[in-house]
Design a protein around this motif. Structure first.
Motif, mmCIF file in Angstrom:
data_model
loop_
_atom_site.group_PDB
_atom_site.id
_atom_site.type_symbol
_atom_site.label_atom_id
_atom_site.label_comp_id
_atom_site.label_asym_id
_atom_site.label_seq_id
_atom_site.Cartn_x
_atom_site.Cartn_y
_atom_site.Cartn_z
ATOM 1 N N ILE A 151 0.811 -1.310 0.082
ATOM 2 C CA ILE A 151 0.091 0.071 0.127
ATOM 3 C C ILE A 151 1.003 1.258 -0.014
ATOM 4 O O ILE A 151 0.345 2.187 -0.643
ATOM 5 C CB ILE A 151 -0.981 0.050 0.891
ATOM 6 C CG1 ILE A 151 -2.097 0.952 0.611
ATOM 7 C CG2 ILE A 151 -0.457 0.341 2.506
ATOM 8 C CD1 ILE A 151 -2.944 0.281 -0.211
ATOM 9 N N ASP A 152 2.066 1.183 0.880
ATOM 10 C CA ASP A 152 3.075 2.301 0.676
ATOM 11 C C ASP A 152 3.300 2.299 -0.792
ATOM 12 O O ASP A 152 3.688 3.775 -1.430
ATOM 13 C CB ASP A 152 3.854 2.202 1.654
ATOM 14 C CG ASP A 152 3.494 2.362 3.260
ATOM 15 O OD1 ASP A 152 2.535 3.324 3.377
ATOM 16 O OD2 ASP A 152 4.288 2.126 4.077
ATOM 17 N N PHE A 153 3.843 1.353 -1.280
ATOM 18 C CA PHE A 153 4.512 1.575 -2.655
ATOM 19 C C PHE A 153 3.266 1.959 -3.588
ATOM 20 O O PHE A 153 3.761 2.731 -4.421
ATOM 21 C CB PHE A 153 4.774 -0.032 -3.150
ATOM 22 C CG PHE A 153 5.197 -0.111 -4.622
ATOM 23 C CD1 PHE A 153 6.512 0.212 -4.978
ATOM 24 C CD2 PHE A 153 4.286 -0.436 -5.599
ATOM 25 C CE1 PHE A 153 6.985 -0.108 -6.293
ATOM 26 C CE2 PHE A 153 4.633 -0.502 -6.833
ATOM 27 C CZ PHE A 153 5.953 -0.434 -7.121
ATOM 28 N N ALA A 154 2.015 1.645 -3.651
ATOM 29 C CA ALA A 154 1.031 2.037 -4.670
ATOM 30 C C ALA A 154 0.780 3.515 -4.263
ATOM 31 O O ALA A 154 0.389 4.203 -5.412
ATOM 32 C CB ALA A 154 -0.237 1.433 -4.092
ATOM 33 N N ALA A 155 1.170 3.870 -3.124
ATOM 34 C CA ALA A 155 0.850 5.532 -2.848
ATOM 35 C C ALA A 155 1.734 6.348 -3.639
ATOM 36 O O ALA A 155 1.707 7.511 -3.806
ATOM 37 C CB ALA A 155 0.973 5.677 -1.390
ATOM 38 N N LEU A 185 -6.223 -7.676 3.773
ATOM 39 C CA LEU A 185 -5.814 -6.308 3.489
ATOM 40 C C LEU A 185 -6.433 -5.303 3.649
ATOM 41 O O LEU A 185 -7.845 -5.432 3.564
ATOM 42 C CB LEU A 185 -4.915 -6.375 1.896
ATOM 43 C CG LEU A 185 -4.082 -7.597 1.556
ATOM 44 C CD1 LEU A 185 -3.806 -7.730 0.136
ATOM 45 C CD2 LEU A 185 -2.836 -7.227 2.458
ATOM 46 N N SER A 186 -6.255 -3.924 3.227
ATOM 47 C CA SER A 186 -7.021 -2.938 3.271
ATOM 48 C C SER A 186 -7.947 -2.830 1.900
ATOM 49 O O SER A 186 -7.617 -3.616 0.971
ATOM 50 C CB SER A 186 -6.406 -1.528 3.435
ATOM 51 O OG SER A 186 -5.663 -1.333 2.089
ATOM 52 N N SER A 187 -9.207 -2.409 1.845
ATOM 53 C CA SER A 187 -9.897 -2.483 0.892
ATOM 54 C C SER A 187 -9.280 -1.800 -0.344
ATOM 55 O O SER A 187 -9.302 -2.269 -1.491
ATOM 56 C CB SER A 187 -11.350 -1.840 1.051
ATOM 57 O OG SER A 187 -10.971 -0.373 1.370
ATOM 58 N N GLU A 188 -8.518 -0.561 -0.250
ATOM 59 C CA GLU A 188 -7.847 -0.045 -1.475
ATOM 60 C C GLU A 188 -6.795 -1.118 -1.826
ATOM 61 O O GLU A 188 -6.585 -1.157 -2.997
ATOM 62 C CB GLU A 188 -7.071 1.077 -0.771
ATOM 63 C CG GLU A 188 -6.316 1.808 -1.825
ATOM 64 C CD GLU A 188 -5.487 3.115 -1.150
ATOM 65 O OE1 GLU A 188 -4.470 3.679 -2.169
ATOM 66 O OE2 GLU A 188 -5.273 3.294 -0.271
ATOM 67 N N ALA A 189 -6.088 -1.855 -1.180
ATOM 68 C CA ALA A 189 -4.922 -2.777 -1.761
ATOM 69 C C ALA A 189 -5.600 -3.895 -2.135
ATOM 70 O O ALA A 189 -5.318 -4.150 -3.395
ATOM 71 C CB ALA A 189 -4.121 -3.290 -0.563
ATOM 72 N N SER A 190 -6.800 -4.412 -1.610
ATOM 73 C CA SER A 190 -7.385 -5.425 -2.393
ATOM 74 C C SER A 190 -7.971 -5.118 -3.672
ATOM 75 O O SER A 190 -8.280 -5.902 -4.640
ATOM 76 C CB SER A 190 -8.651 -5.997 -1.361
ATOM 77 O OG SER A 190 -8.156 -6.310 -0.235
ATOM 78 N N ASP A 191 -8.578 -4.126 -3.738
ATOM 79 C CA ASP A 191 -9.191 -3.501 -5.015
ATOM 80 C C ASP A 191 -8.121 -3.368 -6.042
ATOM 81 O O ASP A 191 -8.298 -3.492 -7.224
ATOM 82 C CB ASP A 191 -9.684 -2.143 -4.808
ATOM 83 C CG ASP A 191 -11.147 -2.226 -4.106
ATOM 84 O OD1 ASP A 191 -11.711 -3.330 -3.857
ATOM 85 O OD2 ASP A 191 -11.661 -0.888 -3.590
ATOM 86 N N LEU A 192 -6.720 -2.859 -5.844
ATOM 87 C CA LEU A 192 -5.845 -2.815 -6.811
ATOM 88 C C LEU A 192 -5.386 -3.906 -7.192
ATOM 89 O O LEU A 192 -5.162 -4.365 -8.277
ATOM 90 C CB LEU A 192 -4.662 -2.043 -6.153
ATOM 91 C CG LEU A 192 -4.824 -0.551 -6.086
ATOM 92 C CD1 LEU A 192 -3.633 0.217 -4.994
ATOM 93 C CD2 LEU A 192 -4.765 0.124 -7.371
#
Length: 196
Positions: free
Chosen positions: A147-151, A182-189
């Motif tokens: 998630i940090d990488f994605a940001a 995982l967070s919903s953001e990570a799962s969605d990605l």
């Protein structure tokens, strides 16, 4: 192999990684040397993924990033060629540092060679232990660093990295990844990457 010798090797890997000047927060907000924290996360995820890993696999997982700060990415040229050279040199450095520790504790040369082969990612997809280590590396990335990488990156790059990560994993690794909380953001990605 005696458990106390294995524990001494793992402890010495941790002692080496205590020297990492780069600091990172854990899930509770406590600060740790970055590669010490990474090694301990690797061990944790390894035992979740494989309840009875061999001593060699335990050592390779803990030493996956041993001394990584000694070879900064910035010391190599930009671009894919520089990146691949950096990764190759890193794996050799990890193997050398880890083998030094193992020899200090009188490990058999066959075990040392096996660990070095794992750290160099030899026979990925053909050696079950190399594949297990790669699965754990990918799971640690997804659980703790994704998630940090994605940001920090454009979505196209993030989706490409997820696809590449997925391609390195076994079916067992895929199942473990899909079971991560995982967070919903990570799962969605991840879902978006796998659907594209």
């Amino acid at each position: 192999m005696q458990q106390n010798i294995l524990n001494k090797v793992l402890d010495d890997i941790d002692l080496f990684n205590l020297n990492d000047p780069n600091l990172q927060l854990d899930e509770l907000g406590y600060e740790h040397p970055k590669e010490l924290l990474y090694g301990q996360r690797m061990s944790k995820v390894l035992f979740e993924f494989m309840p009875s890993p061999s001593p060699e696999l335990q050592i390779a997982a803990r030493a996956q990033h041993i001394g990584r700060w000694l070879s900064p990415r910035g010391d190599y040229p930009e671009g894919r060629t520089g990146y691949l050279k950096w990764r190759t040199d890193l794996s050799k450095k990890h193997a050398q540092l880890c083998s030094d520790i193992m020899r200090r504790h009188q490990f058999e040369e066959a075990s040392i060679e096996q660990v070095c082969g794992l750290l160099r990612k030899e026979k990925l997809k053909r050696n079950p232990l190399t594949q297990a280590l790669e699965d754990v590396i990918c799971l640690v990335f997804l659980e703790y660093y994704f998630i940090d990488f994605a940001a920090k990156h454009e979505q196209d790059k993030v989706l490409s990295i997820v696809k590449k990560t997925w391609g390195k994993m076994s079916e067992q690794g895929h199942e473990a990844a899909l079971a991560l909380k995982l967070s919903s953001e990570a799962s969605d990605l991840i879902k978006l990457a796998l659907a594209s």
